[in-house]
Design a protein around this motif. Structure first.
Motif, mmCIF file in Angstrom:
data_model
loop_
_atom_site.group_PDB
_atom_site.id
_atom_site.type_symbol
_atom_site.label_atom_id
_atom_site.label_comp_id
_atom_site.label_asym_id
_atom_site.label_seq_id
_atom_site.Cartn_x
_atom_site.Cartn_y
_atom_site.Cartn_z
ATOM 1 N N CYS A 131 0.795 -1.339 0.129
ATOM 2 C CA CYS A 131 0.054 0.053 -0.232
ATOM 3 C C CYS A 131 0.657 1.279 0.239
ATOM 4 O O CYS A 131 1.193 1.788 1.056
ATOM 5 C CB CYS A 131 -0.818 -0.079 1.001
ATOM 6 S SG CYS A 131 -2.058 -1.386 1.133
ATOM 7 N N ASP A 159 -1.276 -3.386 -3.778
ATOM 8 C CA ASP A 159 -1.430 -1.831 -3.848
ATOM 9 C C ASP A 159 0.026 -1.253 -4.063
ATOM 10 O O ASP A 159 0.290 -0.204 -3.093
ATOM 11 C CB ASP A 159 -2.144 -1.451 -2.750
ATOM 12 C CG ASP A 159 -3.585 -1.896 -2.519
ATOM 13 O OD1 ASP A 159 -3.984 -2.374 -3.749
ATOM 14 O OD2 ASP A 159 -4.120 -1.789 -1.483
ATOM 15 N N TYR A 162 -2.018 3.160 -6.286
ATOM 16 C CA TYR A 162 -3.496 3.355 -6.223
ATOM 17 C C TYR A 162 -3.854 3.799 -7.649
ATOM 18 O O TYR A 162 -4.303 4.949 -7.806
ATOM 19 C CB TYR A 162 -3.556 4.135 -4.993
ATOM 20 C CG TYR A 162 -3.904 3.513 -3.694
ATOM 21 C CD1 TYR A 162 -2.668 2.857 -3.031
ATOM 22 C CD2 TYR A 162 -5.035 2.982 -3.255
ATOM 23 C CE1 TYR A 162 -2.637 2.063 -1.999
ATOM 24 C CE2 TYR A 162 -5.123 2.420 -1.940
ATOM 25 C CZ TYR A 162 -3.952 1.685 -1.446
ATOM 26 O OH TYR A 162 -3.901 1.211 -0.393
ATOM 27 N N HIS A 202 -6.345 -2.396 -5.605
ATOM 28 C CA HIS A 202 -6.140 -1.009 -6.337
ATOM 29 C C HIS A 202 -5.043 -1.015 -7.416
ATOM 30 O O HIS A 202 -5.112 -0.263 -8.130
ATOM 31 C CB HIS A 202 -5.650 0.031 -5.107
ATOM 32 C CG HIS A 202 -6.658 0.098 -3.953
ATOM 33 N ND1 HIS A 202 -7.730 1.003 -4.555
ATOM 34 C CD2 HIS A 202 -6.832 -0.319 -2.690
ATOM 35 C CE1 HIS A 202 -8.628 1.160 -3.352
ATOM 36 N NE2 HIS A 202 -7.935 0.128 -2.419
ATOM 37 N N ASP A 343 -2.826 -5.199 2.949
ATOM 38 C CA ASP A 343 -4.229 -4.484 2.798
ATOM 39 C C ASP A 343 -4.499 -3.869 3.934
ATOM 40 O O ASP A 343 -4.931 -2.382 3.792
ATOM 41 C CB ASP A 343 -5.239 -5.869 2.520
ATOM 42 C CG ASP A 343 -6.777 -5.046 2.273
ATOM 43 O OD1 ASP A 343 -6.827 -4.286 1.501
ATOM 44 O OD2 ASP A 343 -7.525 -5.697 2.666
ATOM 45 N N HIS A 345 -4.543 -1.171 6.853
ATOM 46 C CA HIS A 345 -3.530 -0.108 6.764
ATOM 47 C C HIS A 345 -2.964 0.051 8.500
ATOM 48 O O HIS A 345 -3.032 0.880 8.903
ATOM 49 C CB HIS A 345 -3.831 1.015 6.302
ATOM 50 C CG HIS A 345 -4.217 1.073 4.724
ATOM 51 N ND1 HIS A 345 -4.988 1.991 4.241
ATOM 52 C CD2 HIS A 345 -4.000 0.111 3.890
ATOM 53 C CE1 HIS A 345 -5.067 1.669 2.901
ATOM 54 N NE2 HIS A 345 -4.363 0.625 2.773
#
Ligand SMILES: [Fe+2]
Length: 555
Positions: A131, A159, A162, A202, A343, A345
């Motif tokens: 992420c 991710d 994004y 994402h 995933d 956060h």
């Protein structure tokens, strides 16, 4: 480069190579994907990749093609020595002009270290997270390099950008990759470490995307084109290859005594129904069975883009139970089993105590640069909700005892959030259940309890000051009172004489008695007052009553 002005040549040489990264790292080979600048004008006529074993001068060169497209050049370096550090550089000219005696001044030097030979027991360390906003310049990328310059690879669990792309257009996916490569900090980071990368929602489609994502085909094509990855859907060599013709980017690799299984939880994801199709589920079961039976494998690391507890996996009850049970079987046969996920956060670790589907250790590692959150589950350590987060795993092998320790740490920037050691019995047997609620409670306690203590101290200081000023007030009023009583006594003495005279004059008797009673009352109250049994705020009334008494007597 004949016919091109020299200054223009220099600019061209610098800008021709845009970005490269490397992956599919094993004990004897590596793959590089090399991107040239999309605004390039080819004045470069020849260019080479030159690589050499660290601390040696046995240079090996490989001529690279001149390309005019955005597609990366794929380079495979084979026949390498296991667990060996190599340096490499890009040379933009005729090979005869390569000057090896002064390369550190003239070239940017990159490096990689081949993996440990399969089944050979050696130490291994790497970091992992997920992420990051597209094009993020967060400091976390440099933090990892600063703290762990010798890690062989980094596992990106989804991710990576994004993009949230909902059109089946490869150019949109390419654009997201290019924006990531243009980030100075990410460019440096991904050119530094070997890459192991699996997508999540994402960077596959939009939020919670799966098999119905409109961009599924484009996402897959661009992943295959841009990302250096291990062979897809393969099983270990001694098993029949049943899944090569199915869909999905699931893959595995072996580093020393540790097997890594990387699941693809987007290609066939159906929200609330399943994480993968039947083919991948069977692939997972077969490779876990293989791991269980292979005496040369000591450890298993399974990579899942989505968390095992609290969200997503819990809704795929059937598949979660099948995989969880199989991992529990593997855990009985192996020294260490660990599921690593992204995933959510946040950073969290569970030693297995809270894992209701398999009882194996599990950790969450996220986000590198995205809004922190807390998405449920109970954990031994954490959850730690914050940004610039990642985790590390050190696999340490002790030949004397033949024991592998898994040392897992959660990080925020350069600060350690938790530290778990599988060889520490206390860590293994820890029975704690921290949740997002307890995490929030902890934040509340950490933030508000010190404030509350400060408030209590301030109140105590205020009360002490008030009491001190009241004592002064007591003393002042007491003095007034004493003066008043003295004056009153003097008057009484004078009146006593007059009463005697008055009584003699047959005036009303008993007035002196009244005055003595009032005086006695004042004495009692003065005593109480001096002992502070009467609150100071009643004094005016008391004094008033004394004064009233005096005025009554004067009537
Ligand atoms: Fe995310």
């Amino acid at each position: 480069m004949t016919g091109v002005p020299q200054i223009f040549q220099a600019i061209t040489l610098i800008s021709y190579l845009f970005f490269h990264w490397k992956g599919a790292l094993d004990h004897e080979s590596i793959k590089l994907k090399v991107f040239v600048n999309r605004n390039h004008i080819i004045y470069v006529q020849q260019w080479y990749l030159i690589y050499f074993e660290d601390q040696t001068e046995n240079y090996i060169s490989q001529q690279l093609p001149l390309v005019q497209t955005l597609d990366p050049i794929q380079i495979s370096l084979d026949g390498l020595k296991p667990y060996t550090k190599y340096n490499y550089l890009f040379h933009f000219d005729q090979l005869s002009k390569f000057n090896s005696s002064n390369i550190t001044n003239n070239y940017e030097i990159f490096w990689f270290k081949t993996l440990q030979t399969p089944y050979l027991k050696q130490n291994l360390s790497f970091s992992f997270s997920s992420c990051a906003k597209t094009g993020s310049e967060d400091h976390v990328f440099q933090d990892i390099i600063d703290l762990f310059p010798d890690h062989q690879f980094f596992i990106q669990m989804g991710d990576i950008y994004y993009g949230d792309i909902i059109q089946n257009q490869e150019t949109l996916y390419d654009e997201s990759y290019y924006r990531m490569f243009e980030s100075k900090s990410q460019s440096k980071f991904y050119q530094y470490y070997g890459l192991v990368y699996i997508w999540d929602d994402h960077d596959f489609g939009d939020n919670n995307s799966g098999e119905s994502s409109p961009g599924k085909q484009a996402a897959t094509s661009v992943y295959l084109k841009n990302v250096p990855h291990y062979p897809l859907r393969y099983l270990p060599q001694d098993l029949p290859q049943k899944y090569l013709n199915s869909e999905g980017i699931y893959q595995y690799f072996i580093a020393g005594q540790t097997l890594f299984v990387i699941m693809d939880l987007r290609t066939h994801f159906r929200d609330g129904v399943r994480a993968m199709d039947q083919n991948q589920l069977m692939w997972v079961i077969e490779i876990l069975d293989w791991c269980k039976q292979n005496q040369k494998i000591d450890n298993l690391v399974v990579v899942s883009s989505i968390p095992w507890l609290g969200k997503d996996w819990v809704t795929f009850k059937e598949q979660r139970t099948i995989i969880g049970n199989k991992m529990a079987e593997v855990m009985k046969a192996k020294q260490n089993v660990l599921l690593i996920t992204g995933d959510s956060h946040m950073v969290a670790f569970d030693n297995g105590y809270n894992n209701d589907a398999g009882g194996f250790p599990h950790c969450i590692s996220s986000p590198m640069d995205k809004t922190p959150s807390c998405k449920g589950g109970q954990y031994t350590f954490g959850p730690f909700s914050g940004n610039s987060q990642y985790s590390t795993l050190d696999i340490t092998y002790d030949p004397a005892t033949n024991i592998n320790c898994f040392i897992v740490k959660g990080w925020r920037g350069k600060d350690v959030l938790y530290n778990y050691n599988s060889c520490n019995q206390k860590d293994r047997e820890l029975k704690t259940s921290n949740s997002c609620f307890t995490s929030v409670l902890q934040i509340f306690i950490n933030t508000f309890v010190p404030l509350l203590l400060i408030l209590v101290v301030l109140v105590l200081i205020w009360r002490y000051t008030l009491r001190f000023s009241n004592q002064l007030s007591h003393q002042q009023v007491a003095q007034q009172y004493i003066n008043l009583v003295k004056k009153d006594d003097q008057e009484q003495n004078q009146n006593l004489h007059s009463y005697t005279f008055d009584e003699k004059q047959n005036k009303q008797p008993g007035t002196a008695q009244k005055k003595n009673s009032a005086s006695n009352l004042n004495e009692v109250e003065r005593e109480k007052f001096m002992n502070q049994e009467i609150p100071p705020n009643q004094l005016p009334t008391f004094l008033n009553s004394a004064q009233n008494q005096k005025s009554v007597e004067n009537i």
